[in-house]
Design an enzyme around this catalytic site. Structure first.
Site, mmCIF file in Angstrom:
data_model
loop_
_atom_site.group_PDB
_atom_site.id
_atom_site.type_symbol
_atom_site.label_atom_id
_atom_site.label_comp_id
_atom_site.label_asym_id
_atom_site.label_seq_id
_atom_site.Cartn_x
_atom_site.Cartn_y
_atom_site.Cartn_z
ATOM 1 N N CYS A 102 -9.000 -9.146 0.452
ATOM 2 C CA CYS A 102 -8.270 -10.347 0.056
ATOM 3 C C CYS A 102 -8.660 -11.545 0.899
ATOM 4 C CB CYS A 102 -6.769 -10.084 0.159
ATOM 5 S SG CYS A 102 -6.227 -8.747 -0.920
ATOM 6 N N GLN A 124 0.822 -1.217 0.000
ATOM 7 C CA GLN A 124 0.000 0.000 0.000
ATOM 8 C C GLN A 124 0.855 1.266 0.000
ATOM 9 O OE1 GLN A 124 -3.130 -0.049 -0.509
ATOM 10 N NE2 GLN A 124 -3.660 -2.169 -0.077
ATOM 11 N N THR A 181 7.644 -20.498 -15.848
ATOM 12 C CA THR A 181 7.736 -19.502 -16.913
ATOM 13 C C THR A 181 7.060 -18.211 -16.476
ATOM 14 O OG1 THR A 181 7.681 -21.249 -18.582
ATOM 15 C CG2 THR A 181 7.181 -19.009 -19.323
#
Length: 388
Positions: free
Chosen positions: A331, A184, A243
């Site tokens: 979240c 943040q 990857t």
């Protein structure tokens, strides 16, 4: 309800910055595997390394010390581990100490067993209690390894800036490692990993206008590193196999560059808008409680309580008015529950609080709409003490 919705939940995620969008669109034509040695692979590798340099500049760090990840949660789980190496020599970390206001990605403790983690108290002002930190480290038993301390630079709910530099001095005086969640803080306050004294810094793409799916663990050096979380082909110098998500990484880099280029203008504008918002809220409801208003906060965040209004009820009411805001961290699978941050600050755990967070495209008209919605909701709430 207004014909267009108003987005005021930038701490949860930022809309895609135009520069990041353009970078991602250009990158769609870079289809090679960045770990291949042919021309197509080298083109993608060059774009990823350019993005790595852009992300490094965000924290005044060495690009060689940037490990690209899928996001801040992966970065936290990677670095929060008892298993480190100093060069080729194993180094044990015996205990994790984290502040009581940390994001769930840190509070879960990463790869530490639960009995090897402890909370650091915070003050009623929502600031890490440095005396409590000092006491914990003085009592730490180094027989089983070094202490690790995790302290966020800016709290995601209140926006309060934490005394990380002072904490770093205490941690290092006790031979410990300091991990700083700067998710943040990036783009909102100046970041310099060396000035902060952080051993590791965590940043995220989608909080600064980049695409989701990219983040970084930034270290001050390369000698002391955590055991890899993801094993495989040895990408990211063996620290994080798999990857690379080239599209997200390239967009991340562009967003980081834009955040630095627009830093002064963004913060001046957002600060004025936040002040306008809070003045309007106080005028409409003098009993509104703005948490952390007396302390040092980032310019974009207002975390408030309207007495008599539950957080979940308030969030739904604002949504019906066309305003997107949150009740804290977004979240946790969409849950609207008690704020562990307010509880840690000594407030009633059932105290409802809502968060408005602004960003680079927020306008004065947006603020006026938010104030109007706030005034309407405040006027029809139940009196304090009644069920909302």
């Amino acid at each position: 309800m207004a014909s267009t919705r108003l987005y005021l939940d930038w701490n949860a995620t930022s809309p895609l910055h135009p520069a990041a969008r353009e970078a991602v669109l250009r990158a769609l034509d870079l289809f090679g595997n960045p770990n291949s040695v042919h021309g197509e692979g080298r083109a993608v590798r060059a774009a990823i390394e350019a993005a790595r340099r852009q992300v490094a500049k965000l924290a005044a760090a060495d690009p060689a010390h940037v490990i690209l990840t899928s996001g801040a949660t992966e970065a936290a789980n990677m670095v929060l581990t008892p298993d480190f190496r100093m060069g080729r020599t194993p180094l044990a970390v015996g205990h994790l100490y984290y502040s009581a206001i940390e994001h769930p990605a840190v509070r879960e403790g990463g790869r530490f067993p639960k009995d090897k983690t402890s909370e650091i108290a915070v003050t009623s002002a929502g600031v890490v209690d440095l005396d409590a930190l000092r006491g914990l480290l003085e009592a730490h038993d180094k027989t089983f390894g070094l202490p690790m301390v995790a302290i966020m630079l800016v709290n995601n709910e209140t926006g309060i800036v934490q005394p990380v530099r002072e904490a770093a001095e205490i941690v290092h005086a006790h031979g410990g490692l300091l991990v700083v969640d700067a998710v943040q803080a990036a783009g909102r306050i100046a970041l310099d990993i060396n000035e902060l004294g952080a051993d590791f810094l965590i940043v995220s793409s989608h909080k600064i206008g980049g695409p989701k799916g990219a983040g970084a663990l930034i270290s001050r050096g390369e000698v002391l590193m955590p055991r890899p979380l993801i094993h495989g082909g040895g990408q990211e110098k063996g620290h994080r196999s798999g990857t690379e998500n080239s599209l997200a990484v390239i967009g991340f880099g562009a967003a980081a560059e834009a955040a630095l280029a627009e830093f002064d203008r963004r913060n001046e504008s957002v600060s004025a808008l936040r002040d306008r918002l809070e003045a309007g809220m106080r005028a409409a409801a003098p009993d509104v409680i703005i948490h952390g208003a007396e302390g040092q906060r980032v310019a974009n965040t207002t975390f408030f309580t309207l007495p008599g209004l539950k957080a979940e009820t308030g969030q739904i009411a604002f949504d019906l008015e066309g305003v997107a805001l949150s009740a804290g961290s977004a979240c946790s699978s969409g849950k609207v529950g008690e704020s562990h941050v307010l509880t840690a600050m000594g407030n009633d755990p059932k105290l409802g609080a809502l968060r408005i967070s602004l960003g680079f495209s927020t306008t004065p008209d947006d603020i006026d709409r938010a104030i109007a919605a706030f005034a309407k909701i405040a006027a029809r709430r139940k009196p304090a003490g009644e069920a909302a």
